[in-house]
Design a protein around this motif. Structure first.
Motif, short mmCIF file in Angstrom:
data_model
loop_
_atom_site.label_atom_id
_atom_site.label_comp_id
_atom_site.label_asym_id
_atom_site.label_seq_id
_atom_site.Cartn_x
_atom_site.Cartn_y
_atom_site.Cartn_z
N ALA A 38 0.84 -1.19 0.00
CA ALA A 38 0.00 0.00 0.00
C ALA A 38 0.88 1.25 0.00
CB ALA A 38 -0.91 -0.01 1.22
N PRO A 39 0.35 2.37 -0.50
CA PRO A 39 1.13 3.62 -0.52
C PRO A 39 1.51 4.07 0.89
CG PRO A 39 -0.84 3.80 -1.88
CD PRO A 39 -0.98 2.55 -1.09
N GLY A 88 6.99 1.54 -8.03
CA GLY A 88 7.08 2.18 -6.73
C GLY A 88 8.51 2.33 -6.22
N THR A 89 8.60 2.74 -4.95
CA THR A 89 9.87 2.97 -4.28
C THR A 89 9.87 2.25 -2.94
OG1 THR A 89 10.06 5.16 -5.30
CG2 THR A 89 11.46 4.73 -3.40
N LYS A 91 11.87 1.50 -9.44
CA LYS A 91 11.44 0.60 -10.51
C LYS A 91 12.64 0.08 -11.30
CE LYS A 91 8.36 0.38 -14.52
NZ LYS A 91 7.35 1.11 -15.33
N GLY A 92 12.70 -1.23 -11.46
CA GLY A 92 13.78 -1.86 -12.20
C GLY A 92 14.97 -2.26 -11.37
N GLU A 145 4.50 7.49 -2.64
CA GLU A 145 3.12 7.99 -2.54
C GLU A 145 2.12 7.11 -3.29
OE1 GLU A 145 2.22 10.74 -0.79
OE2 GLU A 145 4.29 10.95 -0.10
N THR A 146 2.62 6.13 -4.04
CA THR A 146 1.75 5.27 -4.85
C THR A 146 1.96 3.81 -4.46
OG1 THR A 146 3.45 5.07 -6.57
CG2 THR A 146 1.86 6.89 -6.79
N PRO A 147 1.04 2.91 -4.85
CA PRO A 147 1.25 1.50 -4.57
C PRO A 147 2.55 1.00 -5.19
CG PRO A 147 -1.01 1.89 -5.26
CD PRO A 147 -0.26 3.17 -5.50
N ALA A 148 3.15 0.01 -4.57
CA ALA A 148 4.38 -0.59 -5.08
C ALA A 148 4.15 -2.08 -5.33
CB ALA A 148 5.53 -0.38 -4.11
N VAL A 149 4.89 -2.61 -6.30
CA VAL A 149 4.80 -4.03 -6.64
C VAL A 149 6.22 -4.56 -6.85
CG1 VAL A 149 3.89 -5.76 -8.23
CG2 VAL A 149 2.61 -3.65 -7.81
#
Length: 221
Positions: A103-104, A126-127, A149-150, A168-172
């Motif tokens: 979750a963010p 995400g971060t 990312k990456g 601030e955003t969802p991460a995967v």
């Protein structure tokens, strides 16, 4: 003198055997698709093997990493595993995967270990703030990094590690393991939520906390 050499050789052999047994064995066949049928299978590495003549492509297939996990929980994270339990064709092959959603702003995959596998983590979105702690013999050193990312990070087998979404955003992320079933021990769950409970006197001394604090923590797990 000969007996001394024999004892040394025996000790080295025993050590080597225990070290090797800590890892998934090398397969002696092309594949050994797991089956839960005890009547028509051969028991290999914790699973019964399906008759090779009955193996089909579906045995090597898994679908589900395209769907986000439900992070509406106290930790704000969700793990979607693809180990031998979900993908029977992995049996004896020594690899597995997992999708982890965060979750963010604070989604956490809490401190845990994988007793049977090294993990390599690839951030897809995400971060993440990640890290692991080495063993007592290495001074409990903390290795940490912020991943975008990456980026890729490795968590050695058995080391306590975590991932925290600081974006601030969802991460995967996608986690790959050097085991068909790496296992997961979540530290807080194991220490404070064991069944039956660990005697609070033990944890009070180990963590140098008031017993009431220990009982409070146990009540939450």
């Amino acid at each position: 003198m000969k007996s001394a050499y024999f004892l040394v050789a025996f000790a080295l052999l025993a050590f080597a055997s225990s070290f090797v047994s800590a890892y998934d064995p090398s397969p002696l066949q092309d594949f050994c698709v797991a089956i839960n049928d005890t009547k028509n299978g051969v028991f290999v590495n914790g699973k019964f093997c399906k008759d090779p003549k009955h193996v089909v492509a579906q045995d090597f297939f898994f679908s589900g990493f395209d769907k986000p996990g439900n992070t509406s929980n106290a930790l704000g994270s969700a793990v979607t595993p693809a180990s031998v339990e979900q993908l029977l064709g992995l049996n004896t092959l020594g690899v597995s995967l997992a999708r982890v959603d965060y979750a963010p702003k604070g989604g956490l995959n809490p401190p845990h270990t994988h007793p049977r596998g090294t993990e390599i983590l690839l951030v897809q979105e995400g971060t993440l703030y990640v890290g692991f702690v080495s063993s007592d013999s290495d001074g409990n050193r903390f290795f940490t990094k912020v991943l975008n990312k990456g980026d890729i990070f490795v968590f050695p087998i058995g080391m306590i590690h975590f991932q925290l979404n600081i974006g601030e955003t969802p991460a995967v992320a996608i986690a790959a393991f050097s085991s068909q079933n790496p296992g997961t021990i979540v530290i807080a769950n194991a220490v404070f939520g064991s069944n039956p409970r660990i005697n609070p006197d033990v944890l009070t001394k180990a963590f140098m906390l008031d017993k009431n604090v220990i009982k409070y923590l146990q009540s939450h797990f």
